[in-house]
Write a protein that holds these residues in place. Structure first.
Motif, PDB file in Angstrom:
ATOM      1  N   ILE A 125      42.101  31.814  28.920  1.00 61.19           N
ATOM      2  CA  ILE A 125      41.874  33.257  28.760  1.00 61.19           C
ATOM      3  C   ILE A 125      41.069  33.533  27.500  1.00 61.19           C
ATOM      4  O   ILE A 125      40.223  34.436  27.471  1.00 61.19           O
ATOM      5  N   ALA A 126      41.272  32.733  26.434  1.00 65.49           N
ATOM      6  CA  ALA A 126      40.476  32.902  25.216  1.00 65.49           C
ATOM      7  C   ALA A 126      38.998  32.638  25.502  1.00 65.49           C
ATOM      8  O   ALA A 126      38.115  33.394  25.062  1.00 65.49           O
ATOM      9  N   LEU A 127      38.718  31.576  26.236  1.00 63.80           N
ATOM     10  CA  LEU A 127      37.337  31.255  26.568  1.00 63.80           C
ATOM     11  C   LEU A 127      36.731  32.323  27.470  1.00 63.80           C
ATOM     12  O   LEU A 127      35.565  32.709  27.297  1.00 63.80           O
ATOM     13  N   THR A 128      37.512  32.830  28.413  1.00 66.11           N
ATOM     14  CA  THR A 128      37.033  33.925  29.273  1.00 66.11           C
ATOM     15  C   THR A 128      36.691  35.145  28.442  1.00 66.11           C
ATOM     16  O   THR A 128      35.633  35.778  28.626  1.00 66.11           O
ATOM     17  N   GLN A 129      37.575  35.519  27.517  1.00 62.57           N
ATOM     18  CA  GLN A 129      37.313  36.691  26.683  1.00 62.57           C
ATOM     19  C   GLN A 129      36.053  36.517  25.842  1.00 62.57           C
ATOM     20  O   GLN A 129      35.265  37.452  25.688  1.00 62.57           O
ATOM     21  N   LEU A 130      35.866  35.327  25.283  1.00 63.67           N
ATOM     22  CA  LEU A 130      34.674  35.085  24.468  1.00 63.67           C
ATOM     23  C   LEU A 130      33.403  35.224  25.300  1.00 63.67           C
ATOM     24  O   LEU A 130      32.388  35.750  24.816  1.00 63.67           O
ATOM     25  N   GLY A 165      25.371  34.117  15.850  1.00 61.61           N
ATOM     26  CA  GLY A 165      25.152  34.659  14.515  1.00 61.61           C
ATOM     27  C   GLY A 165      25.827  35.989  14.283  1.00 61.61           C
ATOM     28  O   GLY A 165      25.839  36.492  13.156  1.00 61.61           O
ATOM     29  N   GLY A 166      26.403  36.572  15.337  1.00 67.95           N
ATOM     30  CA  GLY A 166      27.071  37.864  15.218  1.00 67.95           C
ATOM     31  C   GLY A 166      28.507  37.731  14.753  1.00 67.95           C
ATOM     32  O   GLY A 166      29.048  36.630  14.594  1.00 67.95           O
ATOM     33  N   THR A 167      29.155  38.882  14.551  1.00 64.70           N
ATOM     34  CA  THR A 167      30.535  38.933  14.084  1.00 64.70           C
ATOM     35  C   THR A 167      31.435  39.488  15.175  1.00 64.70           C
ATOM     36  O   THR A 167      31.172  40.550  15.739  1.00 64.70           O
ATOM     37  N   LEU A 168      32.508  38.761  15.444  1.00 60.36           N
ATOM     38  CA  LEU A 168      33.524  39.170  16.420  1.00 60.36           C
ATOM     39  C   LEU A 168      34.773  39.600  15.663  1.00 60.36           C
ATOM     40  O   LEU A 168      35.322  38.833  14.871  1.00 60.36           O
ATOM     41  N   PRO A 173      33.478  29.118  16.902  1.00 58.18           N
ATOM     42  CA  PRO A 173      32.345  28.381  16.326  1.00 58.18           C
ATOM     43  C   PRO A 173      31.451  27.723  17.372  1.00 58.18           C
ATOM     44  O   PRO A 173      30.250  27.570  17.152  1.00 58.18           O
ATOM     45  N   GLY A 174      32.017  27.376  18.529  1.00 57.11           N
ATOM     46  CA  GLY A 174      31.207  26.806  19.594  1.00 57.11           C
ATOM     47  C   GLY A 174      30.212  27.795  20.170  1.00 57.11           C
ATOM     48  O   GLY A 174      29.248  27.395  20.834  1.00 57.11           O
ATOM     49  N   PHE A 175      30.429  29.083  19.931  1.00 60.63           N
ATOM     50  CA  PHE A 175      29.514  30.133  20.358  1.00 60.63           C
ATOM     51  C   PHE A 175      28.574  30.554  19.227  1.00 60.63           C
ATOM     52  O   PHE A 175      27.756  31.454  19.414  1.00 60.63           O
ATOM     53  N   GLY A 176      28.729  29.935  18.051  1.00 62.91           N
ATOM     54  CA  GLY A 176      27.930  30.345  16.898  1.00 62.91           C
ATOM     55  C   GLY A 176      28.317  31.708  16.380  1.00 62.91           C
ATOM     56  O   GLY A 176      27.492  32.436  15.812  1.00 62.91           O
ATOM     57  N   VAL A 177      29.603  32.069  16.570  1.00 59.88           N
ATOM     58  CA  VAL A 177      30.083  33.412  16.241  1.00 59.88           C
ATOM     59  C   VAL A 177      31.037  33.352  15.046  1.00 59.88           C
ATOM     60  O   VAL A 177      31.889  32.463  14.965  1.00 59.88           O
ATOM     61  N   ARG A 178      30.889  34.289  14.138  1.00 57.05           N
ATOM     62  CA  ARG A 178      31.808  34.428  13.002  1.00 57.05           C
ATOM     63  C   ARG A 178      32.953  35.333  13.411  1.00 57.05           C
ATOM     64  O   ARG A 178      32.759  36.358  14.062  1.00 57.05           O
ATOM     65  N   VAL A 179      34.179  34.978  13.009  1.00 54.38           N
ATOM     66  CA  VAL A 179      35.360  35.771  13.353  1.00 54.38           C
ATOM     67  C   VAL A 179      35.886  36.500  12.128  1.00 54.38           C
ATOM     68  O   VAL A 179      36.091  35.902  11.066  1.00 54.38           O
ATOM     69  N   LEU A 180      36.083  37.806  12.299  1.00 54.18           N
ATOM     70  CA  LEU A 180      36.756  38.635  11.304  1.00 54.18           C
ATOM     71  C   LEU A 180      38.093  39.027  11.905  1.00 54.18           C
ATOM     72  O   LEU A 180      38.148  39.692  12.942  1.00 54.18           O
ATOM     73  N   ALA A 185      49.296  36.678   4.991  1.00 47.46           N
ATOM     74  CA  ALA A 185      49.841  35.478   4.348  1.00 47.46           C
ATOM     75  C   ALA A 185      50.248  34.420   5.362  1.00 47.46           C
ATOM     76  O   ALA A 185      50.392  33.238   5.008  1.00 47.46           O
ATOM     77  N   LEU A 186      50.444  34.799   6.637  1.00 52.06           N
ATOM     78  CA  LEU A 186      50.869  33.848   7.655  1.00 52.06           C
ATOM     79  C   LEU A 186      49.708  33.085   8.288  1.00 52.06           C
ATOM     80  O   LEU A 186      49.934  32.107   9.000  1.00 52.06           O
ATOM     81  N   VAL A 187      48.479  33.520   8.044  1.00 57.32           N
ATOM     82  CA  VAL A 187      47.325  32.854   8.648  1.00 57.32           C
ATOM     83  C   VAL A 187      47.066  31.552   7.899  1.00 57.32           C
ATOM     84  O   VAL A 187      46.760  31.561   6.715  1.00 57.32           O
ATOM     85  N   PRO A 188      47.197  30.389   8.566  1.00 59.07           N
ATOM     86  CA  PRO A 188      47.055  29.111   7.864  1.00 59.07           C
ATOM     87  C   PRO A 188      45.611  28.832   7.480  1.00 59.07           C
ATOM     88  O   PRO A 188      44.674  29.289   8.144  1.00 59.07           O
ATOM     89  N   PRO A 189      45.395  28.055   6.422  1.00 59.60           N
ATOM     90  CA  PRO A 189      44.036  27.712   5.996  1.00 59.60           C
ATOM     91  C   PRO A 189      43.248  26.951   7.056  1.00 59.60           C
ATOM     92  O   PRO A 189      42.016  26.965   7.040  1.00 59.60           O
ATOM     93  N   SER A 190      43.954  26.278   7.974  1.00 60.57           N
ATOM     94  CA  SER A 190      43.266  25.515   9.015  1.00 60.57           C
ATOM     95  C   SER A 190      42.491  26.420   9.976  1.00 60.57           C
ATOM     96  O   SER A 190      41.613  25.942  10.702  1.00 60.57           O
ATOM     97  N   LEU A 191      42.798  27.719   9.969  1.00 63.90           N
ATOM     98  CA  LEU A 191      42.089  28.675  10.811  1.00 63.90           C
ATOM     99  C   LEU A 191      40.943  29.266   9.992  1.00 63.90           C
ATOM    100  O   LEU A 191      41.153  30.043   9.076  1.00 63.90           O
TER     101      LEU A 191
END
Length: 352
Positions: free
Chosen positions: A156-161, A169-172, A190-197, A204-210
């Motif tokens: 579903i994540a891939l479908t939404q993207l 180069g755009g921002t999602l 990143p596989g779409f070349g898209v930056r995520v905001l 504080a719960l968002v891990p650095p690995s993301l």
């Protein structure tokens, strides 16, 4: 077999372990010994309350649980017996395959779409039966716990993207970035070349690995913060699986012309289904779109598992195991916002 049975709608404590008959696979189906199943905030938690539209499609008593991972125990008539013993991920949706949307690759619009854990007993159990075409064989190095998390959110994540269509180069903008689905969207972007905001009230719960830039939704001027984080231009698209009205009102004015807002779930806060007031004029003046995506397409599901076979994995620190017997506690934690990432129920003594 042991299963988490729901005899009535209500609070998390309606979920209780009981002994129930082990199902037998019908023609075209497989019986899978369940190893792990992710808790879905929409399909599981919201349905349990009795207030979600999915709740009206459930016949009590009921076993929740959709996408899961396990080992094929037996198969029904017409199914290749070589599947027995295979480690698989099982997807929760099944469509007719004949209607115009299905034939056009838009299976999420199928009027006859059926879901494991809604229209039939689900995978909060030691065993579950599913149509054989919903099974995907797993690489040896992917655990069943990780596979359950990938199955529940990856397609579903891939479908939404693909639907949101943010240019390279755009921002999602992604709401609820600490949630299960949002974390996979961020990992695939990143596989779409898209930056995520990412937006969240629990930065504080968002891990650095993301690898995302995070904006805390509790700040005084969220609209201006979104503009500032996008260099003043605003996001090129939004995936909003939360649907909190006040957050929608703050990001909506920032969207660039032609942006799409894609929605799957609309879970709101603390289980309350959201109602958003939408001004129609900007949609035609600025060529905006609001698109609902109910589930993954068949092709995107195949493409996602090909990505997994090619090496795609969830970032570290996002998957959290809970015993199946504690399903009610897991539901409570998700409802109260005490959980982040992927909450996966693990069957005691089950395959790994």
């Amino acid at each position: 077999m042991q299963a988490v049975l729901m005899r009535s709608f209500g609070a998390p404590d309606v979920l209780e372990m009981e002994q129930v008959p082990t199902p037998a696979p019908a023609a075209g189906e497989a019986l899978v010994r369940v190893g792990a199943v992710e808790v879905s905030r929409t399909r599981d938690v919201a349905t349990r309350t009795g207030r979600h539209p999915f709740s009206q499609q459930v016949t009590l008593p009921h076993v929740l649980g959709g996408d899961f991972a396990g080992v094929v125990e037996s198969v029904g008539e017409g199914v290749d017996a070589a599947l027995v013993g295979r480690r698989v991920a099982a997807m929760n949706t099944h469509t007719c395959g004949q209607c115009v949307p299905c034939r056009s690759g838009r299976e999420y619009e199928c009027a006859d779409l059926r879901m494991v854990g809604i229209h039939r007993w689900g995978s909060y159990a030691e065993y579950a039966t599913v149509p054989v075409d919903s099974l995907h064989q797993l690489p040896d190095d992917v655990s069943l716990v990780d596979a359950a998390a990938l199955a529940a959110t990856g397609p579903i994540a891939l479908t939404q993207l693909r639907v949101v269509g943010v240019p390279e180069g755009g921002t999602l903008l992604v709401t609820g970035i600490s949630g299960a689905l949002a974390t996979v969207i961020a990992a695939l972007a990143p596989g779409f070349g898209v930056r995520v905001l990412g937006l969240t009230r629990r930065a504080a719960l968002v891990p650095p690995s993301l690898d995302v830039e995070v904006v805390e939704t509790t700040i005084p001027d969220l609209t201006e913060a979104i503009r500032a984080a996008t260099g003043g231009t605003g996001p090129d698209g939004v995936i909003d699986n939360v649907g909190t009205p006040d957050i929608f009102d703050k990001y909506f004015p920032t969207l660039v012309n032609g942006a799409r807002v894609v929605v799957s779930g609309a879970i709101g806060n603390r289980g309350e289904l959201p109602t958003v007031s939408i001004p129609l004029a900007p949609f035609y003046v600025r060529s905006l779109s609001l698109i609902g995506v109910r589930t993954a397409t068949a092709q995107t599901t195949l493409d996602f598992w090909e990505l997994v076979r090619g090496g795609f994995r969830l970032p570290a620190g996002l998957v959290h195991e809970t015993p199946l017997a504690d399903a009610g506690l897991a539901h409570a934690a998700l409802t109260e916002g005490a959980a982040f990432g992927h909450t996966v129920l693990v069957v005691e003594g089950g395959p790994r």
